[in-house]
Every structure is written in structure tokens, then in C-alpha cells.
Write a protein that holds these residues in place. Structure first.
Motif, PDB file in Angstrom:
ATOM      1  N   UNK A 105      23.518 -86.859  57.411  1.00 55.00           N
ATOM      2  CA  UNK A 105      23.831 -86.838  55.975  1.00 55.00           C
ATOM      3  C   UNK A 105      24.892 -87.894  55.734  1.00 55.00           C
ATOM      4  N   UNK A 106      24.560 -88.847  54.873  1.00 48.61           N
ATOM      5  CA  UNK A 106      25.480 -89.942  54.588  1.00 48.61           C
ATOM      6  C   UNK A 106      25.969 -89.831  53.154  1.00 48.61           C
ATOM      7  N   UNK A 107      27.272 -89.796  53.004  1.00 51.72           N
ATOM      8  CA  UNK A 107      27.910 -89.780  51.681  1.00 51.72           C
ATOM      9  C   UNK A 107      28.147 -91.227  51.295  1.00 51.72           C
ATOM     10  N   UNK A 108      27.494 -91.674  50.206  1.00 54.52           N
ATOM     11  CA  UNK A 108      27.598 -93.080  49.820  1.00 54.52           C
ATOM     12  C   UNK A 108      28.674 -93.329  48.779  1.00 54.52           C
ATOM     13  N   UNK A 109      28.766 -92.464  47.773  1.00 51.84           N
ATOM     14  CA  UNK A 109      29.817 -92.599  46.755  1.00 51.84           C
ATOM     15  C   UNK A 109      29.978 -91.265  46.044  1.00 51.84           C
ATOM     16  N   UNK A 110      31.058 -91.144  45.255  1.00 54.60           N
ATOM     17  CA  UNK A 110      31.302 -89.914  44.519  1.00 54.60           C
ATOM     18  C   UNK A 110      32.177 -90.206  43.307  1.00 54.60           C
ATOM     19  N   UNK A 111      32.182 -89.267  42.351  1.00 57.50           N
ATOM     20  CA  UNK A 111      33.053 -89.365  41.179  1.00 57.50           C
ATOM     21  C   UNK A 111      34.471 -89.052  41.613  1.00 57.50           C
ATOM     22  N   UNK A 112      35.420 -89.839  41.111  1.00 62.80           N
ATOM     23  CA  UNK A 112      36.819 -89.612  41.467  1.00 62.80           C
ATOM     24  C   UNK A 112      37.295 -88.255  40.966  1.00 62.80           C
ATOM     25  N   UNK A 157      22.668 -81.933  50.706  1.00 59.69           N
ATOM     26  CA  UNK A 157      22.598 -83.090  49.806  1.00 59.69           C
ATOM     27  C   UNK A 157      22.499 -82.629  48.359  1.00 59.69           C
ATOM     28  N   UNK A 158      21.724 -81.608  48.106  1.00 58.01           N
ATOM     29  CA  UNK A 158      21.575 -81.071  46.744  1.00 58.01           C
ATOM     30  C   UNK A 158      22.927 -80.582  46.215  1.00 58.01           C
ATOM     31  N   UNK A 159      23.687 -79.860  47.044  1.00 63.08           N
ATOM     32  CA  UNK A 159      25.008 -79.372  46.634  1.00 63.08           C
ATOM     33  C   UNK A 159      25.946 -80.530  46.326  1.00 63.08           C
ATOM     34  N   UNK A 160      25.932 -81.553  47.197  1.00 61.82           N
ATOM     35  CA  UNK A 160      26.807 -82.707  46.984  1.00 61.82           C
ATOM     36  C   UNK A 160      26.428 -83.452  45.703  1.00 61.82           C
ATOM     37  N   UNK A 161      25.144 -83.558  45.423  1.00 57.63           N
ATOM     38  CA  UNK A 161      24.703 -84.237  44.194  1.00 57.63           C
ATOM     39  C   UNK A 161      25.094 -83.449  42.950  1.00 57.63           C
ATOM     40  N   UNK A 162      25.057 -82.113  43.041  1.00 56.24           N
ATOM     41  CA  UNK A 162      25.481 -81.280  41.914  1.00 56.24           C
ATOM     42  C   UNK A 162      26.974 -81.473  41.634  1.00 56.24           C
ATOM     43  N   UNK A 163      27.757 -81.773  42.656  1.00 55.74           N
ATOM     44  CA  UNK A 163      29.201 -81.993  42.481  1.00 55.74           C
ATOM     45  C   UNK A 163      29.536 -83.394  41.994  1.00 55.74           C
ATOM     46  N   UNK A 164      28.570 -84.284  41.969  1.00 55.62           N
ATOM     47  CA  UNK A 164      28.806 -85.638  41.474  1.00 55.62           C
ATOM     48  C   UNK A 164      28.864 -86.688  42.561  1.00 55.62           C
TER      49      UNK A 164
END
Length: 170
Positions: A105-112, A157-164
Motif C-alpha cells: 500500500x503506497x500513500x502518494x499524497x494527502x490533504x493537509x 486504501x478505501x479508508x485512506x481515500x475517505x480521509x482525503x
């Protein structure tokens, strides 16, 4: 009963063992057995004369010659007939893709604004401490979890996408 221990040099002991070994009963084997014994004795003497470094090098070379190296079996020129057939490469690629069971699972970017929530989520599925999870999230793009089953990875991945966050399966 006291026993006496006599220290015999290794070379002498080896020669004694070889010379005291029983000879084959049939006379026609005497000459070949004696030649083999002399050859083995010569090889053993030469091995005993080696330094520690030379013995180490010899053992590595011997394992390589036998195909027993620690990096896997020796590569031989023999291949299966199906692998060398034309058109077999595309079928092999399809089976390798189907065989993959562990994903990263690779985290590419996120909302600050969602950074704290993402750190908490990363802590929940990686069992990292707060500081380690924070450091990991701040190194974006980064692999946050390795060797996960496909179903579990898709849920994370779904959880991480829901968090932004933007996360991908590799």
C-alpha cells in the motif's frame, strides 16, 4: 580405571585411519582402491596444509562447483520445452500476474487538513507508534504497509481515500 588420552596430530590420525581401513576382498579392486586411497590421502594432506582463509575460499569454491551456493540452485543449460516455445512468454506473464497474492500500500499524497486522521489510520493498521507513523506519513510518497492480502489492502486504501488521502495498490 584411569584412561590415558594421547594427542595424535591430525595428519597422522588421518593416515592411520586410511591405512587401517579394510581392503576390498577381491584382488582386482586392490589397485584401484589403493590409487583412490593415495589420491584421497594426498588431497586430505593438501587441505590440512591450507590456512583458514584458504580453507574458507576453498569451501566457497567447492560449493559453487557442486551447485550448492547459498544464492539458490546452480543455473544449468537445461530448460523446460514449454519455456522456450514461441509465444509462451505472454502466457507466463498472465500467470505471474494472477499468482500475486501480497500487495504493498503506497500513500502518494494527502490533504493537509486530514493529516492527523491519516496518521491515526496508519497507526491502526501498521502498529507503529505516534512518532513513527507521523514520520512515515510526512515522507509521502511512501509505502506504508507491505505484503498485504488484496482484500485487506483494498479496505485500507478505501479508508485512506475517505480521509482525503491518495493511496494505491502496488
Amino acid at each position: 580405571m584411569a584412561s590415558t588420552i594421547t594427542k595424535i596430530p591430525t595428519k597422522s590420525l588421518l593416515k592411520h585411519l586410511i591405512s587401517s581401513s579394510p581392503k576390498p576382498p577381491v584382488s582386482r579392486f586392490f589397485s584401484t582402491a589403493e590409487n583412490r586411497t593415495q589420491k584421497l590421502e594426498r588431497i586430505a594432506d593438501e587441505l590440512l596444509d591450507l590456512t583458514k582463509l584458504e580453507r574458507c575460499d576453498y569451501s566457497i569454491l567447492f560449493r559453487l562447483k557442486l551447485g550448492l551456493n547459498r544464492y539458490g540452485p546452480s543455473v544449468s543449460g537445461v530448460t523446460s520445452p514449454g519455456a522456450s516455445a514461441p509465444g509462451a512468454g505472454s502466457g507466463a506473464a498472465e500467470t505471474k500476474a494472477a499468482e500475486k497474492t501480497a500487495f504493498d500500500i503506497k500513500l502518494e499524497k494527502f490533504d493537509a487538513a486530514a493529516k492527523i486522521k491519516i496518521i491515526k489510520e496508519v497507526r491502526s493498521f501498521t502498529d507503529l507508534g505516534l512518532k513513527e507513523a507521523k514520520d512515515l506519513v510526512e515522507k509521502v510518497p511512501v509505502v506504508v504497509k507491505k505484503g498485504v492480502a488484496k482484500e485487506d489492502a483494498e479496505a485500507i486504501i478505501k479508508k485512506l481515500q475517505e480521509l482525503g488521502a491518495t493511496a494505491v495498490l502496488e
